[in-house]
Write an enzyme that holds these catalytic residues in place. Sequence first.
Site, PDB file in Angstrom:
ATOM      1  N   LYS A 196      83.471 -23.958  15.621  1.00  0.00           N
ATOM      2  CA  LYS A 196      83.785 -22.595  16.089  1.00  0.00           C
ATOM      3  C   LYS A 196      82.519 -21.732  16.113  1.00  0.00           C
ATOM      4  O   LYS A 196      82.204 -21.085  17.112  1.00  0.00           O
ATOM      5  CB  LYS A 196      84.848 -21.943  15.179  1.00  0.00           C
ATOM      6  N   ARG A 251      94.059 -16.410   9.409  1.00  0.00           N
ATOM      7  CA  ARG A 251      94.146 -17.690   8.703  1.00  0.00           C
ATOM      8  C   ARG A 251      95.464 -17.872   7.975  1.00  0.00           C
ATOM      9  O   ARG A 251      95.696 -18.916   7.373  1.00  0.00           O
ATOM     10  CB  ARG A 251      93.026 -17.753   7.666  1.00  0.00           C
ATOM     11  N   ARG A 285      75.186 -29.459   7.408  1.00  0.00           N
ATOM     12  CA  ARG A 285      74.921 -28.177   8.080  1.00  0.00           C
ATOM     13  C   ARG A 285      73.876 -27.340   7.335  1.00  0.00           C
ATOM     14  O   ARG A 285      73.890 -27.234   6.113  1.00  0.00           O
ATOM     15  CB  ARG A 285      76.219 -27.375   8.176  1.00  0.00           C
ATOM     16  N   ARG A 313      75.118 -23.458   2.792  1.00  0.00           N
ATOM     17  CA  ARG A 313      76.126 -22.572   2.214  1.00  0.00           C
ATOM     18  C   ARG A 313      76.633 -23.148   0.896  1.00  0.00           C
ATOM     19  O   ARG A 313      76.814 -24.359   0.787  1.00  0.00           O
ATOM     20  CB  ARG A 313      77.302 -22.413   3.191  1.00  0.00           C
ATOM     21  N   ARG A 358      89.168 -26.399   1.233  1.00  0.00           N
ATOM     22  CA  ARG A 358      89.228 -25.643   2.491  1.00  0.00           C
ATOM     23  C   ARG A 358      90.163 -26.336   3.488  1.00  0.00           C
ATOM     24  O   ARG A 358      90.932 -25.678   4.203  1.00  0.00           O
ATOM     25  CB  ARG A 358      87.821 -25.502   3.088  1.00  0.00           C
TER      26      ARG A 358
END
Length: 317
Positions: free
Chosen positions: A104, A179, A218, A263, A274
Amino acid sequence: MLLSTSARLISRRLIQSGTRRTASTSNAFRCNEENLRNKALPYYASATAAALVAVGAIQHNNSQNATATEGLSVQEAVNAVEDKFAVYWPRNIIILFGPPGAGKGSQAPKIVDIMGIPQLSTGDMLRAAVAAQSEVGKQAAAVMKAGGLVSDEIVVGIIRDRIKEADCRHGFILDGFPRTIVQAKALDKMLTEEGACVTNVVEFNVPDKVLEERITGRWIHKKSGRSYHVKYAPPKSMKKSWKGEIDTASMIDDVTGEPLIQRPDDTAAALKKRLAGYHNDTEDVLDRYKPKGVVKNINANQGMEDVWKDIQVSLLR
Ligand code: AP5
């Protein structure tokens, strides 16, 4: 010469704008009642006519070597037409929907580029609050690090304030919101109060098993939110040791030359939580929008360029 170039650019911009709004009208039909349908058509006709009149007048003045339309500068004429669109036309309100690591955040800036509406990432806003050590940031920090969901009250409050800002007047792209069903209901209520509604939900489909590699590989540029991946989207500066290990000092943002970071919630353990949150609380949100005909499903388990092609198709109406 300069003026006729401006006129061509303005014509194109207005025509594109008119085309977009024609498309938006069909969404107004989908999500609103008959009275909006009855209002939308005359507004479409008058706004398009206004745009054409503005372009025609600017072109006429160009041929007369003048620089303004009825006392307005070129920029003012464009602003006047855009103001009419902002007042009378439904906004593009796009939700990017998908699990953590679906892509996203990687794709949203491209939508910003083609549509000219802002990306509102609740994750980025919360991370900024954590960095600023604001009251919201203090409440959110631990929950985020562990991969849990921040309270609906906090997140809805952030979005409520943000969508009132001027850059959202033609629409916005929601990344990471809503969410939960509570958040979706709150969003729909806010939009209904303004005569707007969600126009597109782009659902990113990726099997859970590919997400761990994406998340743990990432790296991000903190200030801009630019996202990289050690395998799929490495920064130009990335170096590896002879053993194939990443030289962390070489993880530098392509644009600013500043260091990239990982992160704190991009761990395999936090990802489990998550993903559980996504399947248990978030997926239900789709059921709310499917009957409205605005959900478009895309295959996000392919190369980034192909994902982008599918997104562009999903945004055509
Ligand atoms: P948030 O920041 O929204 O994180 P997320 O939804 O978990 O999404 P990600 O940013 O992890 O994934 P993405 O889909 O953007 O993936 P990306 O494009 O970077 O939220 C973080 C936290 O904030 C939440 O856990 C929660 O605590 C809190 N929060 C936020 N909103 C909330 C809300 N509404 N309510 C309550 N709490 C909230 O891609 C990932 C990697 O894969 C990148 O490295 C990228 O380069 C790579 N990649 C992308 N596409 C491809 C591809 N097609 N092929 C190969 N690699 C790819």
